[in-house]
Design an enzyme around this catalytic site. Structure first.
Site, PDB file in Angstrom:
ATOM      1  N   HIS A 280       0.809  -1.168  -0.143  1.00  0.00           N
ATOM      2  CA  HIS A 280       0.048   0.028   0.142  1.00  0.00           C
ATOM      3  C   HIS A 280       0.899   1.413  -0.218  1.00  0.00           C
ATOM      4  O   HIS A 280       0.667   2.254  -0.701  1.00  0.00           O
ATOM      5  CB  HIS A 280      -0.888   0.009   1.388  1.00  0.00           C
ATOM      6  CG  HIS A 280      -1.651   1.103   1.328  1.00  0.00           C
ATOM      7  ND1 HIS A 280      -3.051   1.149   0.672  1.00  0.00           N
ATOM      8  CD2 HIS A 280      -1.983   2.197   1.892  1.00  0.00           C
ATOM      9  CE1 HIS A 280      -3.566   2.456   0.919  1.00  0.00           C
ATOM     10  NE2 HIS A 280      -2.742   3.124   1.697  1.00  0.00           N
ATOM     11  N   GLU A 284       1.399   3.726  -3.322  1.00  0.00           N
ATOM     12  CA  GLU A 284       1.108   5.307  -3.142  1.00  0.00           C
ATOM     13  C   GLU A 284       2.180   6.335  -3.445  1.00  0.00           C
ATOM     14  O   GLU A 284       2.007   7.334  -4.219  1.00  0.00           O
ATOM     15  CB  GLU A 284       0.787   5.497  -1.700  1.00  0.00           C
ATOM     16  CG  GLU A 284      -0.055   6.684  -1.393  1.00  0.00           C
ATOM     17  CD  GLU A 284      -1.154   7.228  -2.217  1.00  0.00           C
ATOM     18  OE1 GLU A 284      -2.086   6.286  -2.629  1.00  0.00           O
ATOM     19  OE2 GLU A 284      -1.367   8.187  -2.627  1.00  0.00           O
ATOM     20  N   LYS A 287       3.163   6.023  -7.305  1.00  0.00           N
ATOM     21  CA  LYS A 287       1.971   6.803  -7.993  1.00  0.00           C
ATOM     22  C   LYS A 287       2.267   8.315  -7.894  1.00  0.00           C
ATOM     23  O   LYS A 287       2.249   8.850  -9.181  1.00  0.00           O
ATOM     24  CB  LYS A 287       0.478   6.577  -7.588  1.00  0.00           C
ATOM     25  CG  LYS A 287      -0.065   5.274  -8.036  1.00  0.00           C
ATOM     26  CD  LYS A 287      -1.573   5.214  -7.425  1.00  0.00           C
ATOM     27  CE  LYS A 287      -1.501   5.308  -6.071  1.00  0.00           C
ATOM     28  NZ  LYS A 287      -2.969   5.373  -5.806  1.00  0.00           N
ATOM     29  N   ASN A 288       2.789   8.816  -6.796  1.00  0.00           N
ATOM     30  CA  ASN A 288       2.971  10.205  -6.858  1.00  0.00           C
ATOM     31  C   ASN A 288       4.120  10.627  -7.566  1.00  0.00           C
ATOM     32  O   ASN A 288       4.221  11.641  -8.381  1.00  0.00           O
ATOM     33  CB  ASN A 288       3.155  10.625  -5.295  1.00  0.00           C
ATOM     34  CG  ASN A 288       1.951  10.949  -4.661  1.00  0.00           C
ATOM     35  OD1 ASN A 288       1.437  12.009  -4.835  1.00  0.00           O
ATOM     36  ND2 ASN A 288       1.536   9.952  -3.768  1.00  0.00           N
TER      37      ASN A 288
HETATM   38  C1  W6P Z   1       6.551  14.787  -6.066  1.00  0.00           C
HETATM   39  C2  W6P Z   1       5.254  14.757  -4.989  1.00  0.00           C
HETATM   40  C3  W6P Z   1       5.453  13.661  -4.464  1.00  0.00           C
HETATM   41  C4  W6P Z   1       4.715  13.220  -3.288  1.00  0.00           C
HETATM   42  C5  W6P Z   1       5.241  11.969  -2.780  1.00  0.00           C
HETATM   43  C6  W6P Z   1       6.238  11.221  -3.327  1.00  0.00           C
HETATM   44  C7  W6P Z   1       6.794  11.590  -4.542  1.00  0.00           C
HETATM   45  C8  W6P Z   1       6.488  12.987  -4.954  1.00  0.00           C
HETATM   46  N1  W6P Z   1       6.934  13.299  -6.066  1.00  0.00           N
HETATM   47  O1  W6P Z   1       6.647  15.270  -7.081  1.00  0.00           O
END
Ligand code: W6P
Length: 411
Positions: A280, A284, A287-288
């Site tokens: 999970h 997550e 994906k970001n």
């Molecule tokens: C980004 C924004 C973010 C949030 C969480 C994890 C990776 C990333 N990269 O630009």
């Protein structure tokens, strides 16, 4: 009313936190008698945890307690509390005293007892019936995150009707989307406590029911104690999460090929953990990162810079760093990353593992994904941190405790 008095009484008892290690030690070579002792612990502990939440849901700041959806969630907690109150004790079920654990003083009494002699069919029947009761409870609470989010929306409508100053001062969302507003700190803190508690309750139920079913069907999976895998392979879970996140990304943007993710470091190691939790969190974060890279380079880019997932093994921690070159986040925006955002336009929420109907769920970001992932990390003594270089990219550090003896951080 008698029920609510009982709730109030139970809410004054302290909750009992357990550690990953205790859960595993308890569940190694379980017999029906072991499960019975687990059932007794759950029968005592779940009402205490539920009662704490009912009382908190009644006393929320900013009129949140008055919102219909919050009331719905509170009624689920009350109903589940009642289900457990009405469930018979082993004695009422006619189980001989020699099988029953008398004192339930703390987790050690319950969790360090395993083995025991084989027991009559009554014990098995009792254990199975209890498992059905708590499986039903778990199912009842499935829509909690969505319903609480709905409650927040109702509060926002309430603020709009009353011209509350809490509504103004938002900044615009990603891609010039609807305005995103951080919630007041008190509500933010409540959601962290509430969802942390939910993770704990669902962990205990999942662990207990999986163990009960394994003992009853005589089918134990190697390396597993309930839903805990004693040899969770970081590389395997990472590869799963990468495959799933890239698939979602490709589908979402309609790409031929989305950014590559390179696995590096100690990907061969394994440790005691709940594989679904690890999946999970990695899913997550990936994906970001994918979103950030694709949106920075555009959907018709020929070659995206790769995302790197690096695994390190220390004495205390296993740390997983995910690095992207997605352009980063401005420093002023960092606190917002950890807030449960709501939008001024109604946007469907991205919930754990499913999409709702025809809605196009946002790929990542500014939802519940990151704050919830951090709660999952902290639940077993880990943490999640983000460090960003605006104009270049972001590093996410996922720390997981190898020691497995930190107990649940119970709010
Ligand atoms: C980004 C924004 C973010 C949030 C969480 C994890 C990776 C990333 N990269 O630009």
């Amino acid at each position: 009313q008698a029920l609510l008095d009982k709730v109030k009484a139970f809410a004054t008892y302290p909750q009992t936190a357990v550690s990953l290690k205790q859960m595993v030690q308890f569940g190694r070579n379980p017999s029906q008698t072991t499960i019975l002792h687990g059932t007794q612990f759950m029968h005592q502990e779940l009402p205490v945890r539920l009662a704490h939440r009912v009382v908190e849901l009644e006393n929320l700041p900013y009129d949140l307690s008055k919102m219909p959806s919050i009331n719905t969630v509170k009624n689920w907690y009350t109903q589940s509390f009642q289900d457990l109150m009405e469930f018979p004790t082993p004695q009422q079920f006619g189980i001989p005293d020699r099988y029953v654990r008398r004192s339930l003083d703390g987790p050690n009494a319950t969790y360090f007892s395993s083995g025991g002699t084989d027991s009559p069919d009554d014990v098995k029947a009792y254990n199975l019936q209890f498992t059905k009761c708590i499986e039903n409870i778990k199912k009842r609470h499935d829509p909690t995150t969505t319903t609480v989010a709905q409650g927040i929306m109702e509060l926002k409508d309430h603020w709009r009707r009353t011209n509350s100053p809490l509504l103004s001062g938002g900044r615009s969302g990603p891609n010039g989307g609807p305005a995103q507003l951080p919630l007041p700190t008190a509500i933010q803190a409540f959601l962290d406590r509430f969802y942390m508690s939910r993770i704990g309750i669902r962990m205990l139920i999942g662990q207990h029911t999986t163990m009960t079913n394994a003992v009853c069907s005589n089918s134990s999976q190697e390396d597993y104690v309930g839903i805990i895998c004693t040899r969770t392979n970081v590389g395997d879970i990472a590869n799963d999460a990468i495959r799933n996140a890239r698939f979602i990304c490709q589908d979402y943007y309609g790409l031929y090929d989305c950014p590559q993710v390179k696995l590096m470091g100690r990907t061969d190691i394994d440790f005691m953990y709940v594989p679904s939790h690890l999946h999970h969190m990695l899913f997550e974060l990936l994906k970001n990162s994918l979103r950030a890279v694709v949106e920075r380079y555009g959907i018709d880019c020929d070659e995206y810079p790769e995302i790197r997932l690096i695994v390190a093994e220390g004495k205390e921690d296993i740390t997983i760093k995910i690095s992207d070159e997605g352009g980063g986040i401005p420093r002023s925006g960092m606190p917002l990353i950890w807030t449960y955002m709501y939008t001024t336009a109604d946007q469907p929420l991205l919930e754990e593992g499913f999409n709702q109907g025809d809605f196009r769920a946002p790929l990542a970001g500014f939802g519940y994904g990151l704050p919830l992932s951090r709660l999952y990390a902290r639940y077993f003594g880990g943490d999640l941190r983000l460090i960003s270089m605006e104009g270049y990219g972001t590093d996410a550090y996922l720390h997981l405790s190898r020691l497995s003896d930190s107990t649940e951080p119970l709010p």
